[in-house]
Design a protein around this motif. Sequence first.
Motif, PDB file in Angstrom:
ATOM      1  N   PHE A   1      -5.273  -6.020   6.749  1.00 54.15           N
ATOM      2  CA  PHE A   1      -5.466  -5.393   5.446  1.00 54.15           C
ATOM      3  C   PHE A   1      -4.826  -4.007   5.411  1.00 54.15           C
ATOM      4  O   PHE A   1      -4.149  -3.649   4.437  1.00 54.15           O
ATOM      5  CB  PHE A   1      -6.958  -5.299   5.125  1.00 54.15           C
ATOM      6  CG  PHE A   1      -7.242  -4.500   3.882  1.00 54.15           C
ATOM      7  CD1 PHE A   1      -6.973  -5.024   2.630  1.00 54.15           C
ATOM      8  CD2 PHE A   1      -7.760  -3.223   3.973  1.00 54.15           C
ATOM      9  CE1 PHE A   1      -7.213  -4.300   1.490  1.00 54.15           C
ATOM     10  CE2 PHE A   1      -8.003  -2.483   2.838  1.00 54.15           C
ATOM     11  CZ  PHE A   1      -7.737  -3.010   1.590  1.00 54.15           C
ATOM     12  N   ARG A   2      -5.022  -3.223   6.464  1.00 55.11           N
ATOM     13  CA  ARG A   2      -4.437  -1.877   6.508  1.00 55.11           C
ATOM     14  C   ARG A   2      -2.910  -1.944   6.495  1.00 55.11           C
ATOM     15  O   ARG A   2      -2.251  -1.139   5.826  1.00 55.11           O
ATOM     16  CB  ARG A   2      -4.912  -1.130   7.742  1.00 55.11           C
ATOM     17  CG  ARG A   2      -6.324  -0.621   7.618  1.00 55.11           C
ATOM     18  CD  ARG A   2      -6.651   0.268   8.772  1.00 55.11           C
ATOM     19  NE  ARG A   2      -6.017  -0.269   9.987  1.00 55.11           N
ATOM     20  CZ  ARG A   2      -6.397  -0.023  11.208  1.00 55.11           C
ATOM     21  NH1 ARG A   2      -7.416   0.746  11.430  1.00 55.11           N
ATOM     22  NH2 ARG A   2      -5.785  -0.558  12.242  1.00 55.11           N
ATOM     23  N   GLU A   3      -2.350  -2.907   7.249  1.00 56.59           N
ATOM     24  CA  GLU A   3      -0.898  -3.057   7.267  1.00 56.59           C
ATOM     25  C   GLU A   3      -0.372  -3.448   5.887  1.00 56.59           C
ATOM     26  O   GLU A   3       0.656  -2.968   5.428  1.00 56.59           O
ATOM     27  CB  GLU A   3      -0.476  -4.092   8.299  1.00 56.59           C
ATOM     28  CG  GLU A   3      -0.639  -3.636   9.729  1.00 56.59           C
ATOM     29  CD  GLU A   3      -0.350  -4.740  10.736  1.00 56.59           C
ATOM     30  OE1 GLU A   3      -0.001  -5.873  10.332  1.00 56.59           O
ATOM     31  OE2 GLU A   3      -0.474  -4.464  11.943  1.00 56.59           O
ATOM     32  N   PHE A   4      -1.085  -4.322   5.193  1.00 52.80           N
ATOM     33  CA  PHE A   4      -0.683  -4.752   3.862  1.00 52.80           C
ATOM     34  C   PHE A   4      -0.790  -3.583   2.871  1.00 52.80           C
ATOM     35  O   PHE A   4       0.101  -3.390   2.032  1.00 52.80           O
ATOM     36  CB  PHE A   4      -1.567  -5.925   3.401  1.00 52.80           C
ATOM     37  CG  PHE A   4      -1.267  -6.380   2.008  1.00 52.80           C
ATOM     38  CD1 PHE A   4      -0.143  -7.146   1.754  1.00 52.80           C
ATOM     39  CD2 PHE A   4      -2.100  -6.039   0.957  1.00 52.80           C
ATOM     40  CE1 PHE A   4       0.132  -7.572   0.469  1.00 52.80           C
ATOM     41  CE2 PHE A   4      -1.827  -6.459  -0.327  1.00 52.80           C
ATOM     42  CZ  PHE A   4      -0.706  -7.229  -0.571  1.00 52.80           C
ATOM     43  N   ALA A   5      -1.859  -2.823   2.955  1.00 54.65           N
ATOM     44  CA  ALA A   5      -2.068  -1.703   2.037  1.00 54.65           C
ATOM     45  C   ALA A   5      -1.062  -0.575   2.265  1.00 54.65           C
ATOM     46  O   ALA A   5      -0.746   0.189   1.346  1.00 54.65           O
ATOM     47  CB  ALA A   5      -3.485  -1.164   2.178  1.00 54.65           C
ATOM     48  N   ALA A   6      -0.532  -0.459   3.471  1.00 51.38           N
ATOM     49  CA  ALA A   6       0.420   0.606   3.795  1.00 51.38           C
ATOM     50  C   ALA A   6       1.826   0.316   3.255  1.00 51.38           C
ATOM     51  O   ALA A   6       2.657   1.213   3.209  1.00 51.38           O
ATOM     52  CB  ALA A   6       0.481   0.821   5.302  1.00 51.38           C
ATOM     53  N   ARG A   7       2.091  -0.886   2.850  1.00 54.64           N
ATOM     54  CA  ARG A   7       3.424  -1.247   2.343  1.00 54.64           C
ATOM     55  C   ARG A   7       3.710  -0.631   1.016  1.00 54.64           C
ATOM     56  O   ARG A   7       3.070  -0.330   0.165  1.00 54.64           O
ATOM     57  CB  ARG A   7       3.553  -2.763   2.214  1.00 54.64           C
ATOM     58  CG  ARG A   7       3.626  -3.447   3.547  1.00 54.64           C
ATOM     59  CD  ARG A   7       3.847  -4.896   3.339  1.00 54.64           C
ATOM     60  NE  ARG A   7       3.578  -5.579   4.585  1.00 54.64           N
ATOM     61  CZ  ARG A   7       3.557  -6.866   4.703  1.00 54.64           C
ATOM     62  NH1 ARG A   7       3.770  -7.623   3.660  1.00 54.64           N
ATOM     63  NH2 ARG A   7       3.341  -7.429   5.846  1.00 54.64           N
TER      64      ARG A   7
END
Length: 70
Positions: A64-70
């Motif tokens: 989730f954090r990786e997706f939100a950082a995009r």
Amino acid sequence: MTDAQRARIEPLLPDRTPKRGGQWRDHRQVIDAIAGKFRTGSPRDSKRLASAQLVLLADAWRQFREFAAR
């Protein structure tokens, strides 16, 4: 299970020599596991299950954090 309890139920248990399917577990381990299940109402490996759930949760949070950082 105490030795006295084990001696009392020993005649009721099956022979430990396997006829099929490999080696059997020690009767004391099996009976202790069954008694533990009825005593606590939870699976014997509940700590392992909770650990696996925590790993899945941590992995989902990382994704989730990786997706939100995009």
